[in-house]
Design an enzyme around this catalytic site. Structure first.
Site, mmCIF file in Angstrom:
data_model
loop_
_atom_site.group_PDB
_atom_site.id
_atom_site.type_symbol
_atom_site.label_atom_id
_atom_site.label_comp_id
_atom_site.label_asym_id
_atom_site.label_seq_id
_atom_site.Cartn_x
_atom_site.Cartn_y
_atom_site.Cartn_z
ATOM 1 N N GLN A 182 41.142 45.572 38.541
ATOM 2 C CA GLN A 182 41.125 47.002 38.862
ATOM 3 C C GLN A 182 40.717 47.823 37.635
ATOM 4 O O GLN A 182 41.251 47.637 36.541
ATOM 5 C CB GLN A 182 42.519 47.423 39.371
ATOM 6 N N ASP A 241 34.035 42.231 43.657
ATOM 7 C CA ASP A 241 33.623 43.604 43.345
ATOM 8 C C ASP A 241 32.104 43.713 43.242
ATOM 9 O O ASP A 241 31.557 44.814 43.268
ATOM 10 C CB ASP A 241 34.211 44.025 41.986
ATOM 11 N N LYS A 272 45.096 47.523 48.877
ATOM 12 C CA LYS A 272 44.262 46.321 48.956
ATOM 13 C C LYS A 272 45.121 45.119 49.345
ATOM 14 O O LYS A 272 44.757 44.325 50.217
ATOM 15 C CB LYS A 272 43.575 46.055 47.597
HETATM 16 N N1 GUN Z 1 38.343 51.552 40.431
HETATM 17 C C1 GUN Z 1 37.769 52.480 41.237
HETATM 18 N N2 GUN Z 1 36.939 51.894 42.119
HETATM 19 C C2 GUN Z 1 36.980 50.570 41.871
HETATM 20 C C3 GUN Z 1 36.341 49.444 42.465
HETATM 21 O O1 GUN Z 1 35.549 49.531 43.393
HETATM 22 N N3 GUN Z 1 36.670 48.242 41.937
HETATM 23 C C4 GUN Z 1 37.540 48.113 40.903
HETATM 24 N N4 GUN Z 1 37.772 46.890 40.432
HETATM 25 N N5 GUN Z 1 38.144 49.128 40.332
HETATM 26 C C5 GUN Z 1 37.870 50.353 40.821
#
Ligand code: GUN
Length: 285
Positions: free
Chosen positions: A94, A117, A50
């Site tokens: 996350q 998100d 990311k």
């Molecule tokens: N962990 C797995 N997928 C995601 C996501 O789309 N966003 C976040 N914040 N954590 C994750």
């Protein structure tokens, strides 16, 4: 047909990069801060990607790393600081979080306009009410992949396997918005195979390796595989989806591979959400 998520995601990043290049140099660039707690190996990889892709297209990306012993209170304070920070337009915590931290409490602390998100109840509510919202990245990525191969969604039978807040539920909302007839199923659904056999669109997002086989799908079905399952096969470790790709790929109209399907799209959609949050915050100043 195999849907090349990697390429489509790359094209989206290219478009976003051009849009960011248009921002006058006297204005701040979009800023994304990712909070990573603990040492979960998969999360480490996701977050690194990311940050890398965000910086590549001109987003100021930062990762705040905390030890897994951080308290809910301390984490809340960090989020409040980011909510106030004018250089930060996107905040992502996350998941999964350590067991002693309540994820819902934490998500609720994020300022909804910075919730890239799309997990805050305000964004969830806006999506399901048909209002403008920050839409969760994984289902939005699936939706963009579907749009590559389907021009008219009206009345199509869509089956979603999985009811998570991250993908299954928001995916359902996006498909409903496109006038699909949506069936949401999950690991406890009876006659799952039978239901899938009626699908024009099948989104598999349940976390069961190679669940969907050739006799589960019609030949004109478009299959989107959200699963990321690490398995051991013939003595070697492999990453596979919720669909038995080799078994299904030659039967259906289109299918996403794992890896190289939904995964790369998710990151590009996060970057798109960051730019969207930036534009909206700036337009309200
Ligand atoms: N962990 C797995 N997928 C995601 C996501 O789309 N966003 C976040 N914040 N954590 C994750």
């Amino acid at each position: 047909m195999i849907i090349d998520g990697k390429k489509i995601a790359e094209n989206l990043r290219e478009t976003l990069k051009k849009q960011i290049e248009q921002i006058p140099s006297n204005q701040p660039k979009p800023g994304l801060t990712v909070i990573l707690i603990g040492e979960d190996p998969a999360s480490q990889i996701y977050v690194r990607n990311k940050e890398k892709f965000a910086n590549e297209i001109g987003i100021n990306s930062k990762v705040l790393r905390f030890d897994s012993s951080i308290t809910e209170e301390a984490l809340t304070k960090e989020i409040h600081k980011l909510n106030q920070d004018r250089e930060v337009h996107g905040i992502l915590v996350q998941l999964p979080l350590p067991k002693h931290i309540n994820s819902k409490n934490i998500i609720n602390q994020i300022e909804p306009s910075k919730d890239v998100d799309g997990f805050h109840p305000i964004n969830v509510g806006n999506l399901s009410s048909g209002n403008d919202a920050l839409v969760p990245c994984t289902p939005y990525g699936c939706y963009l992949l579907l749009k590559e191969v389907i021009s008219d969604f009206n009345g199509l039978n869509a089956v979603v396997i999985g009811r998570s807040n991250i993908n299954g539920k928001p995916m359902t909302q996006l498909l409903l918005k496109e006038n699909c007839t949506v069936t949401i199923t999950h690991s406890k659904t009876k006659n799952l195979k039978n239901i899938c056999q009626g699908a024009d669109i099948l989104v598999a997002s349940v976390g069961i390796a190679k669940l969907v086989k050739q006799d589960w799908v019609k030949s004109d079905c478009v299959v989107i595989d959200v699963g990321i399952n690490r398995i051991e096969e013939n003595g070697s470790k492999k990453l596979v989806g919720d669909v038995d790709f080799e078994n299904v790929k030659d039967k259906v109209k289109a299918i996403t591979p794992v890896p190289g399907g939904v995964g790369p799209m998710t990151i590009s959609c996060l970057l798109q959400n960051t730019l969207k949050a930036y534009q909206k915050i700036n337009s309200q100043k």
